[in-house]
Design a protein around this motif. Structure first.
Motif, PDB file in Angstrom:
ATOM      1  N   LEU A  28      28.274  39.851  10.271  1.00 12.90           N
ATOM      2  CA  LEU A  28      29.279  39.416  11.245  1.00 12.90           C
ATOM      3  C   LEU A  28      29.468  37.901  11.167  1.00 12.90           C
ATOM      4  CD1 LEU A  28      31.213  40.107  13.561  1.00 12.90           C
ATOM      5  CD2 LEU A  28      29.285  39.800  15.131  1.00 12.90           C
ATOM      6  N   ASN A  29      28.373  37.168  11.060  1.00 18.53           N
ATOM      7  CA  ASN A  29      28.466  35.716  10.955  1.00 18.53           C
ATOM      8  C   ASN A  29      29.204  35.301   9.677  1.00 18.53           C
ATOM      9  OD1 ASN A  29      27.545  33.059  12.148  1.00 18.53           O
ATOM     10  ND2 ASN A  29      26.888  32.871  10.026  1.00 18.53           N
ATOM     11  N   GLN A  30      28.980  36.038   8.590  1.00 12.93           N
ATOM     12  CA  GLN A  30      29.674  35.728   7.340  1.00 12.93           C
ATOM     13  C   GLN A  30      31.177  35.949   7.486  1.00 12.93           C
ATOM     14  OE1 GLN A  30      28.155  34.333   4.680  1.00 12.93           O
ATOM     15  NE2 GLN A  30      30.190  34.051   3.809  1.00 12.93           N
ATOM     16  N   PHE A  31      31.575  37.017   8.180  1.00  9.14           N
ATOM     17  CA  PHE A  31      33.003  37.231   8.434  1.00  9.14           C
ATOM     18  C   PHE A  31      33.583  36.107   9.284  1.00  9.14           C
ATOM     19  CE2 PHE A  31      32.450  41.792   7.234  1.00  9.14           C
ATOM     20  CZ  PHE A  31      33.487  41.862   6.320  1.00  9.14           C
ATOM     21  N   LEU A  32      32.824  35.635  10.260  1.00 11.05           N
ATOM     22  CA  LEU A  32      33.278  34.510  11.079  1.00 11.05           C
ATOM     23  C   LEU A  32      33.458  33.268  10.200  1.00 11.05           C
ATOM     24  CD1 LEU A  32      33.957  33.367  13.875  1.00 11.05           C
ATOM     25  CD2 LEU A  32      31.532  32.859  14.156  1.00 11.05           C
ATOM     26  N   PHE A  33      32.507  33.013   9.310  1.00  8.55           N
ATOM     27  CA  PHE A  33      32.600  31.883   8.393  1.00  8.55           C
ATOM     28  C   PHE A  33      33.849  32.000   7.517  1.00  8.55           C
ATOM     29  CE2 PHE A  33      31.689  30.268   4.082  1.00  8.55           C
ATOM     30  CZ  PHE A  33      31.534  28.914   4.364  1.00  8.55           C
ATOM     31  N   TRP A  34      34.070  33.175   6.947  1.00  7.02           N
ATOM     32  CA  TRP A  34      35.253  33.366   6.106  1.00  7.02           C
ATOM     33  C   TRP A  34      36.531  33.222   6.917  1.00  7.02           C
ATOM     34  CZ3 TRP A  34      32.622  38.150   3.680  1.00  7.02           C
ATOM     35  CH2 TRP A  34      31.882  37.781   2.544  1.00  7.02           C
ATOM     36  N   THR A  35      36.513  33.676   8.177  1.00 10.32           N
ATOM     37  CA  THR A  35      37.698  33.576   9.032  1.00 10.32           C
ATOM     38  C   THR A  35      38.083  32.121   9.260  1.00 10.32           C
ATOM     39  OG1 THR A  35      37.201  35.673  10.125  1.00 10.32           O
ATOM     40  CG2 THR A  35      38.624  34.134  11.324  1.00 10.32           C
ATOM     41  N   GLU A  36      37.088  31.266   9.423  1.00  4.50           N
ATOM     42  CA  GLU A  36      37.374  29.847   9.642  1.00  4.50           C
ATOM     43  C   GLU A  36      38.056  29.211   8.439  1.00  4.50           C
ATOM     44  OE1 GLU A  36      33.478  28.408  10.594  1.00  4.50           O
ATOM     45  OE2 GLU A  36      33.588  29.106  12.661  1.00  4.50           O
ATOM     46  N   GLY A  37      37.966  29.843   7.271  1.00  2.80           N
ATOM     47  CA  GLY A  37      38.559  29.289   6.066  1.00  2.80           C
ATOM     48  C   GLY A  37      39.831  29.974   5.598  1.00  2.80           C
ATOM     49  N   VAL A  38      40.355  30.940   6.370  1.00  2.00           N
ATOM     50  CA  VAL A  38      41.581  31.611   5.930  1.00  2.00           C
ATOM     51  C   VAL A  38      42.754  30.643   5.971  1.00  2.00           C
ATOM     52  CG1 VAL A  38      40.830  33.941   6.572  1.00  2.00           C
ATOM     53  CG2 VAL A  38      42.105  32.561   8.226  1.00  2.00           C
ATOM     54  N   LYS A  39      43.699  30.879   5.067  1.00  2.00           N
ATOM     55  CA  LYS A  39      44.868  29.993   4.961  1.00  2.00           C
ATOM     56  C   LYS A  39      45.743  30.042   6.209  1.00  2.00           C
ATOM     57  CE  LYS A  39      45.089  30.438  -0.018  1.00  2.00           C
ATOM     58  NZ  LYS A  39      45.835  30.957  -1.161  1.00  2.00           N
ATOM     59  N   ASP A  40      45.769  31.192   6.853  1.00  2.00           N
ATOM     60  CA  ASP A  40      46.662  31.372   7.999  1.00  2.00           C
ATOM     61  C   ASP A  40      45.906  31.330   9.331  1.00  2.00           C
ATOM     62  OD1 ASP A  40      45.359  33.762   7.538  1.00  2.00           O
ATOM     63  OD2 ASP A  40      47.139  35.011   7.721  1.00  2.00           O
TER      64      ASP A  40
END
Length: 120
Positions: A26-38
């Motif tokens: 879950l934390n990894q998804f949060l990390f990836w979410t912070e880096g999405v282009k949109d």
């Protein structure tokens, strides 16, 4: 220089998910979410979504089970990763969508308002 990997275990995510492996993913998804282009569109969409059913269009993350396991340095099978993600879906912490009936890529998106309300 090679970039080092990190896996973070947040105590609040362990309490939320019930297991440290789920908390790490879950934390990894949060990390990836912070880096999405949109990200800006995702935040705007989340603000509108609290009022009711709009189509989820922004903030999707497309990673395979093996990519997820590698990112969080878990030495587990792809089936185990899928089982962990299934648990996060059942708890309402993630959304899932298929790209199309021809493309079997699965997209995931964290449910920010649900996570926030459950943490509060």
């Amino acid at each position: 220089m090679k970039r080092l990997s990190r896996a973070v275990i947040r105590e609040e995510f362990v309490a939320l998910t019930g297991h440290y492996r789920s908390a790490i993913i879950l934390n990894q998804f949060l990390f990836w979410t912070e880096g999405v282009k949109d990200l800006d569109e995702l935040i705007e969409e989340e603000n509108q979504r609290t009022g009711g059913g709009i189509e989820l269009r922004h903030g999707w993350i497309y990673k395979s089970s093996s990519q997820i396991a590698h990112a969080v340095m878990m030495d587990v099978s792809e089936q185990t990763v899928r089982r962990i993600i299934s648990g996060l879906l059942k708890k309402g912490l993630l959304f899932e969508k298929k790209s199309s009936k021809w493309n079997k890529t699965t997209g995931y998106r964290i449910d920010l308002p649900t996570i926030q309300s459950k943490l509060l």
